[in-house]
Design an enzyme around this catalytic site. Sequence first.
Site, PDB file in Angstrom:
ATOM      1  N   ASP A  98      31.273  24.483 -28.819  1.00  0.00           N
ATOM      2  CA  ASP A  98      30.680  25.669 -28.196  1.00  0.00           C
ATOM      3  C   ASP A  98      29.321  25.344 -27.584  1.00  0.00           C
ATOM      4  O   ASP A  98      28.329  25.182 -28.304  1.00  0.00           O
ATOM      5  CB  ASP A  98      30.490  26.766 -29.256  1.00  0.00           C
ATOM      6  CG  ASP A  98      31.758  27.561 -29.493  1.00  0.00           C
ATOM      7  OD1 ASP A  98      32.432  27.904 -28.506  1.00  0.00           O
ATOM      8  OD2 ASP A  98      32.067  27.848 -30.671  1.00  0.00           O
ATOM      9  N   MET A 110      29.820  27.906 -22.309  1.00  0.00           N
ATOM     10  CA  MET A 110      29.262  29.243 -22.105  1.00  0.00           C
ATOM     11  C   MET A 110      27.935  29.067 -21.390  1.00  0.00           C
ATOM     12  O   MET A 110      26.853  29.295 -21.952  1.00  0.00           O
ATOM     13  CB  MET A 110      29.091  29.949 -23.461  1.00  0.00           C
ATOM     14  CG  MET A 110      30.418  30.379 -24.058  1.00  0.00           C
ATOM     15  SD  MET A 110      30.287  30.746 -25.816  1.00  0.00           S
ATOM     16  CE  MET A 110      30.474  29.106 -26.491  1.00  0.00           C
ATOM     17  N   GLY A 123      35.410  29.590 -36.485  1.00  0.00           N
ATOM     18  CA  GLY A 123      34.135  28.958 -36.823  1.00  0.00           C
ATOM     19  C   GLY A 123      33.768  29.233 -38.256  1.00  0.00           C
ATOM     20  O   GLY A 123      33.984  28.411 -39.158  1.00  0.00           O
ATOM     21  N   HIS A 149      34.097  24.393 -24.808  1.00  0.00           N
ATOM     22  CA  HIS A 149      33.945  25.775 -24.338  1.00  0.00           C
ATOM     23  C   HIS A 149      32.548  25.925 -23.757  1.00  0.00           C
ATOM     24  O   HIS A 149      31.570  26.029 -24.499  1.00  0.00           O
ATOM     25  CB  HIS A 149      34.168  26.717 -25.542  1.00  0.00           C
ATOM     26  CG  HIS A 149      34.061  28.173 -25.212  1.00  0.00           C
ATOM     27  ND1 HIS A 149      33.994  29.145 -26.192  1.00  0.00           N
ATOM     28  CD2 HIS A 149      34.011  28.837 -24.024  1.00  0.00           C
ATOM     29  CE1 HIS A 149      33.911  30.327 -25.617  1.00  0.00           C
ATOM     30  NE2 HIS A 149      33.912  30.177 -24.302  1.00  0.00           N
ATOM     31  N   ASP A 194      39.407  33.244 -29.316  1.00  0.00           N
ATOM     32  CA  ASP A 194      38.149  32.751 -29.876  1.00  0.00           C
ATOM     33  C   ASP A 194      37.262  33.915 -30.311  1.00  0.00           C
ATOM     34  O   ASP A 194      36.887  34.753 -29.495  1.00  0.00           O
ATOM     35  CB  ASP A 194      37.430  31.916 -28.798  1.00  0.00           C
ATOM     36  CG  ASP A 194      36.180  31.243 -29.315  1.00  0.00           C
ATOM     37  OD1 ASP A 194      35.858  31.362 -30.507  1.00  0.00           O
ATOM     38  OD2 ASP A 194      35.505  30.575 -28.491  1.00  0.00           O
ATOM     39  N   GLY A 195      36.948  33.934 -31.614  1.00  0.00           N
ATOM     40  CA  GLY A 195      36.011  34.920 -32.137  1.00  0.00           C
ATOM     41  C   GLY A 195      36.615  35.812 -33.197  1.00  0.00           C
ATOM     42  O   GLY A 195      37.615  36.493 -32.952  1.00  0.00           O
ATOM     43  N   HIS A 223      36.521  22.387 -31.606  1.00  0.00           N
ATOM     44  CA  HIS A 223      36.055  23.336 -30.592  1.00  0.00           C
ATOM     45  C   HIS A 223      34.539  23.174 -30.446  1.00  0.00           C
ATOM     46  O   HIS A 223      33.793  23.326 -31.419  1.00  0.00           O
ATOM     47  CB  HIS A 223      36.421  24.762 -31.012  1.00  0.00           C
ATOM     48  CG  HIS A 223      36.124  25.798 -29.987  1.00  0.00           C
ATOM     49  ND1 HIS A 223      36.903  26.003 -28.862  1.00  0.00           N
ATOM     50  CD2 HIS A 223      35.116  26.708 -29.908  1.00  0.00           C
ATOM     51  CE1 HIS A 223      36.397  26.986 -28.142  1.00  0.00           C
ATOM     52  NE2 HIS A 223      35.302  27.443 -28.749  1.00  0.00           N
ATOM     53  N   SER A 226      35.432  25.639 -34.793  1.00  0.00           N
ATOM     54  CA  SER A 226      34.232  25.553 -33.960  1.00  0.00           C
ATOM     55  C   SER A 226      33.080  24.961 -34.760  1.00  0.00           C
ATOM     56  O   SER A 226      32.635  25.538 -35.752  1.00  0.00           O
ATOM     57  CB  SER A 226      33.831  26.942 -33.466  1.00  0.00           C
ATOM     58  OG  SER A 226      32.498  26.878 -32.974  1.00  0.00           O
ATOM     59  N   MET A 260      38.517  35.750 -25.110  1.00  0.00           N
ATOM     60  CA  MET A 260      37.437  35.974 -26.086  1.00  0.00           C
ATOM     61  C   MET A 260      37.739  37.255 -26.864  1.00  0.00           C
ATOM     62  O   MET A 260      37.954  38.315 -26.279  1.00  0.00           O
ATOM     63  CB  MET A 260      36.080  36.129 -25.382  1.00  0.00           C
ATOM     64  CG  MET A 260      35.502  34.852 -24.795  1.00  0.00           C
ATOM     65  SD  MET A 260      35.378  33.451 -25.936  1.00  0.00           S
ATOM     66  CE  MET A 260      34.283  34.095 -27.199  1.00  0.00           C
ATOM     67  N   MET A 279      26.196  26.527 -25.388  1.00  0.00           N
ATOM     68  CA  MET A 279      25.518  27.762 -24.960  1.00  0.00           C
ATOM     69  C   MET A 279      24.168  27.420 -24.357  1.00  0.00           C
ATOM     70  O   MET A 279      23.429  26.609 -24.917  1.00  0.00           O
ATOM     71  CB  MET A 279      25.302  28.675 -26.164  1.00  0.00           C
ATOM     72  CG  MET A 279      26.572  29.030 -26.896  1.00  0.00           C
ATOM     73  SD  MET A 279      26.196  30.063 -28.328  1.00  0.00           S
ATOM     74  CE  MET A 279      27.847  30.316 -28.973  1.00  0.00           C
TER      75      MET A 279
END
Length: 215
Positions: free
Chosen positions: A34, A67, A196, A65, A174-175, A32, A7, A136, A36
């Site tokens: 991200d 969000m 990430g 992704h 993810d995470g 990836h 990420s 997630m 937001m």
Amino acid sequence: MLKLAPSILSADFANLLEDVKKIERGGADYIHVDVMDGHFVPNISFGAGVMKSLNGKTELPYDVHLMIENPDKYIEDFVTAQTEFIVVHQEACKHLHRTIQNIKKQGIKAGVSLNPATPLETLEWVLEDLDLVLIMSVNPGFGGQSFIENSLDKVRRLAEIRKSKGYNFLIEIDGGVTLDNAEEVMNAGVDIAVAGSAVFKAENVEERVKAFKKI
Ligand code: DX5
Ligand code: ZN
């Protein structure tokens, strides 16, 4: 083999291309991305412009992704020749089936993500349409959080459903993925792991990617 999607949220934004080149040399499978919006999640990251600045400068496909609230409004912005997946959140979509079709209409593979508290059952009637399900393993919004253990039970149950129904979607997590839990993640049924901080905060990013790919 576990695929790796580092990420870029945890990359050095002032040297983004350099960081991307490092993961590329290490053998990463996707970038990836991200996104937001400060509404769906309590943080703002970057938009399509940052992603597009990498177009043609890397061979790696994008795993986007989103969000964000109202993802339908922005899907087209993220469509490029390098976009492999666009992933929206179940919790952000009033008409999830329609959103999935909107992604597919663009010729892009469609994914849906579930927050830690959202049950798998919410996807029952769209699973056959999906190319990817993103589980997630942290509450979305920030890099560097710790892995929520029961996400692996969710992955195992999802892998069982996939097998019993003969579906083809990939399972992504993810995470909080690190070198320490990557093997367990893979054994639970994950096809693609997002990482990430475990990648970009490493002293040697390229070697860290290689270490992940050895698993
Ligand atoms: C969380 C993001 C993740 C995050 C992963 O909201 O969707 O992709 O950047 O970061 P780490 O691997 O540090 O948990
Ligand atoms: Zn993500």
